[in-house]
Motif scaffolding. Structure first.
Motif, short mmCIF file in Angstrom:
data_model
loop_
_atom_site.label_atom_id
_atom_site.label_comp_id
_atom_site.label_asym_id
_atom_site.label_seq_id
_atom_site.Cartn_x
_atom_site.Cartn_y
_atom_site.Cartn_z
N ILE A 153 134.77 -74.91 -1.19
CA ILE A 153 136.24 -74.94 -1.24
C ILE A 153 136.88 -73.95 -0.28
CG2 ILE A 153 138.24 -74.42 -2.70
CD1 ILE A 153 136.71 -75.50 -5.05
N LEU A 154 136.27 -72.80 -0.11
CA LEU A 154 136.93 -71.72 0.60
C LEU A 154 137.32 -72.06 2.04
CD1 LEU A 154 135.04 -68.65 -0.88
CD2 LEU A 154 137.32 -69.51 -1.45
N VAL A 155 136.56 -72.90 2.70
CA VAL A 155 136.90 -73.29 4.07
C VAL A 155 138.21 -74.08 4.09
CG1 VAL A 155 136.15 -74.63 6.06
CG2 VAL A 155 134.54 -73.19 4.87
N TYR A 156 138.40 -74.95 3.08
CA TYR A 156 139.65 -75.72 3.00
C TYR A 156 140.82 -74.80 2.68
CZ TYR A 156 136.52 -79.70 2.93
OH TYR A 156 135.56 -80.62 3.26
N LEU A 157 140.58 -73.83 1.82
CA LEU A 157 141.64 -72.85 1.53
C LEU A 157 142.00 -72.05 2.78
CD1 LEU A 157 140.69 -71.49 -2.01
CD2 LEU A 157 142.76 -72.74 -1.39
N MET A 158 140.99 -71.70 3.55
CA MET A 158 141.26 -70.97 4.79
C MET A 158 142.11 -71.82 5.74
SD MET A 158 137.63 -69.03 5.46
CE MET A 158 138.08 -68.61 7.14
N ASN A 172 140.55 -61.85 3.06
CA ASN A 172 140.06 -61.64 1.69
C ASN A 172 139.01 -62.68 1.33
OD1 ASN A 172 141.63 -59.40 1.11
ND2 ASN A 172 143.32 -60.61 0.29
N ILE A 173 139.23 -63.91 1.73
CA ILE A 173 138.26 -64.97 1.47
C ILE A 173 136.96 -64.69 2.22
CG2 ILE A 173 137.75 -67.41 1.95
CD1 ILE A 173 140.67 -68.03 1.16
N LEU A 174 137.07 -64.23 3.45
CA LEU A 174 135.87 -63.92 4.23
C LEU A 174 135.02 -62.85 3.55
CD1 LEU A 174 137.26 -64.01 7.87
CD2 LEU A 174 135.58 -65.55 6.86
N LYS A 175 135.67 -61.88 2.92
CA LYS A 175 134.93 -60.86 2.17
C LYS A 175 134.14 -61.51 1.03
CE LYS A 175 138.20 -57.15 3.06
NZ LYS A 175 139.28 -56.32 2.49
N LYS A 176 134.74 -62.50 0.37
CA LYS A 176 134.06 -63.19 -0.73
C LYS A 176 132.88 -64.02 -0.22
CE LYS A 176 138.28 -63.60 -3.42
NZ LYS A 176 139.31 -64.50 -3.93
N THR A 181 125.79 -68.58 0.45
CA THR A 181 125.11 -69.48 1.38
C THR A 181 126.04 -70.67 1.64
OG1 THR A 181 122.99 -68.87 0.44
CG2 THR A 181 123.06 -70.88 1.76
N LEU A 182 126.32 -70.92 2.89
CA LEU A 182 127.26 -71.97 3.25
C LEU A 182 126.56 -73.33 3.36
CD1 LEU A 182 129.25 -69.84 5.74
CD2 LEU A 182 130.00 -70.62 3.52
N PRO A 183 127.30 -74.41 3.03
CA PRO A 183 126.68 -75.73 2.92
C PRO A 183 126.27 -76.38 4.24
CG PRO A 183 129.04 -75.90 2.53
CD PRO A 183 128.71 -74.43 2.68
N ASP A 184 126.89 -75.99 5.35
CA ASP A 184 126.55 -76.66 6.60
C ASP A 184 126.82 -75.77 7.79
OD1 ASP A 184 129.34 -77.26 7.72
OD2 ASP A 184 129.47 -78.11 5.72
N PRO A 185 126.18 -76.06 8.93
CA PRO A 185 126.35 -75.24 10.13
C PRO A 185 127.78 -75.25 10.68
CG PRO A 185 124.53 -76.80 10.40
CD PRO A 185 125.18 -77.09 9.10
N LYS A 186 128.49 -76.39 10.51
CA LYS A 186 129.86 -76.48 10.99
C LYS A 186 130.74 -75.43 10.31
CE LYS A 186 133.77 -79.66 11.09
NZ LYS A 186 134.28 -80.93 10.63
N THR A 187 130.57 -75.28 9.00
CA THR A 187 131.32 -74.29 8.24
C THR A 187 130.99 -72.89 8.74
OG1 THR A 187 131.29 -75.74 6.32
CG2 THR A 187 131.83 -73.43 5.92
#
Length: 195
Positions: A153-158, A172-176, A181-187
């Motif tokens: 979700i956080l990428v969409y919020l960003m 703040n989101i980046l700190k979280k 572990t991110l779901p994909d290389p694009k993210t």
């Protein structure tokens, strides 16, 4: 995305149901090679036809059921199927808004029966595509609150926060995200730009 427009590449790309593969197939429809163009067109048509058939079956099933749990699942599935048509970019541009409105209608009906994080996640994606950033943000936060994985979700919020020029909240989101572990290389690539 593959550049080669030959039978082997077209067949290979048709095995993946993803926006990248449908984009490739749509591009291939414009090739001057008749056989390859017809194959790509046929594959795209069948993909859309299969989704429309699933929608039709779900609607028939909806007419028969009285069970609230089953209605919830059908409403959610219908919303997800309409969203999939838009997400995969297989419909004509003129129909995108109509499909989004149908997706929204069924997702909202599902939420009237039961609140689940996956439903709010799709709701947020629909609102984001419709350009309603405030409602999208609200839906994503609700999905997080109900336990949906933050890394999805956080990428969409960003993205929403970027449109709103709320850069402090992006950091703040980046700190979280430091220990997630991110779901994909694009993210991961998107986040590298902000780090």
């Amino acid at each position: 995305m593959p550049k080669a427009q030959n039978f082997k590449t077209v067949f290979y790309m048709s095995k993946f149901i993803h926006p990248t593969s449908t984009k490739f197939l749509k591009k291939t429809v414009n090739t001057d090679q008749d056989e390859i163009r017809l194959l790509a067109f046929s594959l795209l048509t069948n993909l859309e036809k299969n989704i429309i058939e699933k929608i039709s079956l779900m609607k028939k099933q909806l007419e028969k059921t009285k069970d609230e749990r089953e209605k919830f699942e059908i409403f959610y599935s219908l919303g997800e199927l309409y969203w999939e048509i838009v997400y995969l970019n297989i419909s004509d541009k003129e129909l995108i808004e109509a499909y989004l409105k149908e997706a929204l209608k069924y997702i909202q009906k599902a939420l009237q029966i039961r609140e689940e994080p996956k439903v709010y996640f799709i709701l947020g994606r629909i609102y984001l595509k419709l350009g309603n950033n405030d409602s999208a943000q609200e839906a994503f936060y609700k999905s997080l609150e109900l336990g949906f994985p933050a890394e999805r979700i956080l990428v969409y919020l960003m993205e929403i926060l970027y449109y709103k020029r709320n850069f402090a909240e992006i950091f703040n989101i980046l700190k979280k995200l430091k220990n997630i572990t991110l779901p994909d290389p694009k993210t991961e690539l998107i986040l590298k730009v902000w780090r």
